[in-house]
Design an enzyme around this catalytic site. Structure first.
Site, PDB file in Angstrom:
ATOM      1  N   SER A  42       0.827  -1.223   0.019  1.00  0.00           N
ATOM      2  CA  SER A  42       0.071   0.073   0.196  1.00  0.00           C
ATOM      3  C   SER A  42       0.857   1.169   0.061  1.00  0.00           C
ATOM      4  CB  SER A  42      -0.924   0.095   1.252  1.00  0.00           C
ATOM      5  OG  SER A  42      -0.029   0.199   2.321  1.00  0.00           O
ATOM      6  N   LYS A 113      -4.245  -6.781  -5.078  1.00  0.00           N
ATOM      7  CA  LYS A 113      -4.676  -6.858  -3.677  1.00  0.00           C
ATOM      8  C   LYS A 113      -6.105  -6.273  -3.619  1.00  0.00           C
ATOM      9  CE  LYS A 113      -3.517  -4.362   0.395  1.00  0.00           C
ATOM     10  NZ  LYS A 113      -3.617  -5.480   1.575  1.00  0.00           N
ATOM     11  N   GLU A 195      -4.983 -16.273   1.726  1.00  0.00           N
ATOM     12  CA  GLU A 195      -3.890 -15.998   2.782  1.00  0.00           C
ATOM     13  C   GLU A 195      -4.220 -15.897   4.187  1.00  0.00           C
ATOM     14  OE1 GLU A 195      -0.207 -12.838   3.281  1.00  0.00           O
ATOM     15  OE2 GLU A 195      -1.569 -12.717   1.710  1.00  0.00           O
ATOM     16  N   LYS A 237      -2.077 -19.397   0.189  1.00  0.00           N
ATOM     17  CA  LYS A 237      -0.830 -18.555   0.443  1.00  0.00           C
ATOM     18  C   LYS A 237      -0.604 -18.249   2.151  1.00  0.00           C
ATOM     19  CE  LYS A 237       1.810 -14.264   0.092  1.00  0.00           C
ATOM     20  NZ  LYS A 237       1.842 -12.744  -0.580  1.00  0.00           N
ATOM     21  N   GLY A 280       7.184 -14.082   5.399  1.00  0.00           N
ATOM     22  CA  GLY A 280       6.960 -13.837   7.009  1.00  0.00           C
ATOM     23  C   GLY A 280       8.011 -13.144   7.651  1.00  0.00           C
ATOM     24  N   GLY A 281       8.825 -12.051   7.189  1.00  0.00           N
ATOM     25  CA  GLY A 281       9.691 -11.554   7.667  1.00  0.00           C
ATOM     26  C   GLY A 281      11.183 -12.298   7.819  1.00  0.00           C
ATOM     27  N   GLY A 309       7.118 -10.813  -0.924  1.00  0.00           N
ATOM     28  CA  GLY A 309       7.421  -9.340  -1.289  1.00  0.00           C
ATOM     29  C   GLY A 309       8.925  -9.002  -0.776  1.00  0.00           C
TER      30      GLY A 309
END
Length: 379
Positions: A42, A113, A195, A237, A280-281, A309
């Site tokens: 975003s 998205k 997800e 996901k 997830g980081g 991402g």
């Protein structure tokens, strides 16, 4: 192989031509050796990324950055689809070329998205529900006209055993929202990516994460079935099964692979074409190595690939720095990272892509809200 007539009697009550289109698109998105680039940040989220490299968050800079990503020659060899933010779907680059055209040039399927972010579920301890169902059908129609062929909707659950999280209410809300979104998307010819992210915040063990992930996925697929979602025309996901980032015991990559695959085998029907993991980081290198470990445990009934991402973009952003003269260098970094993940889908990644920079943690700890203090005045 042609799918004509294969979906005439499916229980989801979709017209056969739509069901066939959805199944074909879903299969293309998890084509051998390919994964999805999640470039759907975003405006607020991409500001955080730009702040790290000290460039202003303007519409021009956002377009230039997406142009960098989508214009990388050869990226279509490793990337099957790209999830876009709404702005990007309708945006053009500096030369006036629609950004979706850059994706089409590489054979990459544009996605979108569609959720509107998270809000707290009333009367819970900050557990979250996802907004965006209102008006979703109309938005999906417009997105399809603009070239999108799949969608993404993110829901989250938090693990905190001491507080009983995730609660059954949170899990049911996650499952119901994802199922409702999926049906709306499929009715409007968009493949839904489902997800249900289990956040990595906390000090829980990998065994606890496995148990919670299994419970959530079982509930999600029950809801998808109840809503008549066509599994052949959808993708999952999920998070990989890992320990919380504050856990004192760090599991091995083999353990991540084992618990992730076991959890999927217990919950995910083989009718689903594929699973596209979120990072997830994890660092870029961790995300690739753990995906490799997962695929080493195959063969699997579904394609197990990536929808990353930050784990595809962190080094790219650093290489770019907002400067035109760095665009080609940044694209080379992107191609190396994408190739590493492509190899991981075959269980053939040996590690080392991107050097030490790729090992930097990308975990962003959830900020805790400050508790309000109330003072009772006695007169």
């Amino acid at each position: 192989m042609a799918l004509i007539g294969a979906y005439k009697n499916v229980p989801c009550k979709l017209p056969a031509d739509i069901a066939e289109e959805l199944a074909t698109t879903a299969k293309k998105l998890v084509e051998n050796g390919k994964g999805i680039l999640a470039a759907d940040e975003s405006t607020q989220t991409i500001k955080k990324r730009f702040d790290n490299i000290k460039i202003e968050n303007t519409i021009e800079h956002r377009a230039a950055y997406r142009d960098l990503l989508f214009g990388a020659k050869g990226i279509g060899k490793f990337i099957s689809g790209a999830i876009l933010f709404e702005e990007t779907l309708f945006q053009k680059n500096e030369a006036g070329t629609p950004l979706v055209n850059l994706l089409h040039n590489e054979g990459i399927i544009p996605g979108i998205k569609v959720d509107k972010g998270l809000v707290t579920i009333p009367r819970t301890d900050d557990e979250k529900s996802t907004q965006g169902l209102d008006g979703l059908a109309e938005r999906c129609k417009e997105y399809y006209k603009a070239g999108a062929r799949f969608a993404k909707w993110r829901a989250v659950c938090v693990i905190d055993p001491a507080k009983g999280k995730p609660t059954d209410l949170s899990i049911m809300e996650t499952a119901w929202g994802l199922a409702r979104y999926a049906t709306i998307c499929q009715q409007n010819k968009l493949v839904p990516i489902v997800e249900p992210e289990i956040l990595a915040d906390g000090d829980h063990t990998i065994e606890v994460c496995a148990a919670v992930t299994e419970k959530v996925l079982a509930c999600v697929f029950k809801a998808l079935n109840d809503h008549g979602v066509l599994l052949e025309g959808a993708l999952l996901k999920p998070n990989m099964v890992t320990a919380g980032y504050e856990c004192s015991t760090k599991p091995s990559t083999h353990d991540v692979g084992f618990f992730t695959v076991r959890t999927l085998k217990r919950t995910v029907p083989p009718a689903l074409p594929g699973v596209v993991f979120l990072s997830g980081g994890q660092s870029e290198e961790e995300a690739s190595i753990n995906l490799n470990s997962i695929n080493l445990l195959g063969p699997h009934p579904w394609a197990l690939t990536f929808s990353y991402g930050r784990a595809l973009q962190a080094s790219v952003l650093n290489a770019w720095g907002g400067k035109k003269e760095n665009v080609q260098k940044a694209r080379e970094v992107l191609l190396k990272r994408a190739e590493a993940n492509s190899l991981a889908t075959f269980g053939k990644y040996k590690g080392g892509a991107g050097g030490t920079d790729a090992g930097a943690s990308l975990f962003e700890k959830k900020k805790k809200k400050k508790k309000k203090t109330y003072v009772m005045m006695i007169f």
